[in-house]
Write a protein that holds these residues in place. Structure first.
Motif, PDB file in Angstrom:
ATOM      1  N   VAL A 251      46.598-161.052  45.266  1.00 39.35           N
ATOM      2  CA  VAL A 251      45.940-160.296  46.335  1.00 39.35           C
ATOM      3  C   VAL A 251      45.867-161.153  47.594  1.00 39.35           C
ATOM      4  O   VAL A 251      46.168-160.689  48.700  1.00 39.35           O
ATOM      5  CB  VAL A 251      44.527-159.832  45.904  1.00 39.35           C
ATOM      6  N   TYR A 252      45.483-162.385  47.433  1.00 38.68           N
ATOM      7  CA  TYR A 252      45.392-163.290  48.578  1.00 38.68           C
ATOM      8  C   TYR A 252      46.732-163.365  49.309  1.00 38.68           C
ATOM      9  O   TYR A 252      46.795-163.224  50.531  1.00 38.68           O
ATOM     10  CB  TYR A 252      44.950-164.691  48.122  1.00 38.68           C
ATOM     11  N   PHE A 253      47.816-163.572  48.574  1.00 41.45           N
ATOM     12  CA  PHE A 253      49.125-163.715  49.208  1.00 41.45           C
ATOM     13  C   PHE A 253      49.634-162.398  49.787  1.00 41.45           C
ATOM     14  O   PHE A 253      50.335-162.409  50.806  1.00 41.45           O
ATOM     15  CB  PHE A 253      50.131-164.311  48.229  1.00 41.45           C
ATOM     16  N   ILE A 254      49.294-161.278  49.164  1.00 40.03           N
ATOM     17  CA  ILE A 254      49.711-159.981  49.701  1.00 40.03           C
ATOM     18  C   ILE A 254      49.052-159.730  51.059  1.00 40.03           C
ATOM     19  O   ILE A 254      49.660-159.181  51.967  1.00 40.03           O
ATOM     20  CB  ILE A 254      49.364-158.845  48.698  1.00 40.03           C
TER      21      ILE A 254
ATOM     22  N   ILE B 253      51.644-151.508  50.103  1.00 40.43           N
ATOM     23  CA  ILE B 253      51.650-152.605  49.131  1.00 40.43           C
ATOM     24  C   ILE B 253      50.239-153.135  48.912  1.00 40.43           C
ATOM     25  O   ILE B 253      49.829-153.392  47.781  1.00 40.43           O
ATOM     26  CB  ILE B 253      52.610-153.726  49.577  1.00 40.43           C
ATOM     27  N   GLN B 254      49.474-153.271  49.980  1.00 40.72           N
ATOM     28  CA  GLN B 254      48.089-153.730  49.849  1.00 40.72           C
ATOM     29  C   GLN B 254      47.266-152.754  49.015  1.00 40.72           C
ATOM     30  O   GLN B 254      46.485-153.166  48.154  1.00 40.72           O
ATOM     31  CB  GLN B 254      47.453-153.914  51.227  1.00 40.72           C
ATOM     32  N   LEU B 255      47.450-151.451  49.244  1.00 36.94           N
ATOM     33  CA  LEU B 255      46.742-150.447  48.446  1.00 36.94           C
ATOM     34  C   LEU B 255      47.050-150.602  46.966  1.00 36.94           C
ATOM     35  O   LEU B 255      46.162-150.534  46.120  1.00 36.94           O
ATOM     36  CB  LEU B 255      47.132-149.031  48.895  1.00 36.94           C
ATOM     37  N   LYS B 256      48.312-150.796  46.651  1.00 36.23           N
ATOM     38  CA  LYS B 256      48.711-150.916  45.245  1.00 36.23           C
ATOM     39  C   LYS B 256      48.113-152.156  44.604  1.00 36.23           C
ATOM     40  O   LYS B 256      47.626-152.110  43.466  1.00 36.23           O
ATOM     41  CB  LYS B 256      50.239-150.941  45.125  1.00 36.23           C
ATOM     42  N   VAL B 257      48.118-153.270  45.297  1.00 33.08           N
ATOM     43  CA  VAL B 257      47.576-154.509  44.733  1.00 33.08           C
ATOM     44  C   VAL B 257      46.062-154.391  44.557  1.00 33.08           C
ATOM     45  O   VAL B 257      45.519-154.813  43.533  1.00 33.08           O
ATOM     46  CB  VAL B 257      47.972-155.725  45.601  1.00 33.08           C
TER      47      VAL B 257
END
Length: 122
Positions: free
Chosen positions: A116-119, A74-78
């Protein structure tokens, strides 16, 4: 190190992607280019997009936690989506000089950065 390598590869990937998806719109100003049909334009864009994949796949592989990288899927995608917006914004301003960014675009980008911050928040 893997985080920066991943981000760098994603930036390169998105530069090729943006050029493949939107560059042909600018090339329409060139007379020789207007003679080509849609199929030719698609094939050229596909050829450019091949380079996108040459950077995108290694970026995801290097950056993915299950392969020793620092990021979750998920981080990669964001990260990729934010990079896409940044690369596209620079491209639009530099190549399509008639495109302007307004306050509502800026607010939308701020919300994406907040995403991004919340992810990444634990």
């Amino acid at each position: 190190m893997k985080a920066w390598l991943t981000i760098g590869l994603l930036i390169l990937s998105n530069a090729f992607m943006t050029f493949a998806w939107y560059g042909h719109l600018k090339f329409g100003e060139m007379k020789w280019f207007n003679k080509w049909g849609l199929v030719s334009i698609v094939l050229i864009s596909w050829g450019i997009a091949l380079f996108e994949y040459a950077f995108q796949v290694p970026a995801n592989r290097i950056g993915f936690r299950d392969h020793g990288g620092p990021f979750s899927l998920i981080q990669l995608k964001v990260i990729q989506e934010v990079i896409t917006l940044l690369v596209f914004s620079v491209f639009a301003v530099l190549v399509f000089r008639n495109e302007t960014f307004r306050w509502n675009h800026l607010i939308g980008f701020v919300f994406l950065v907040l995403a991004v911050y919340f992810i990444f928040k634990k």
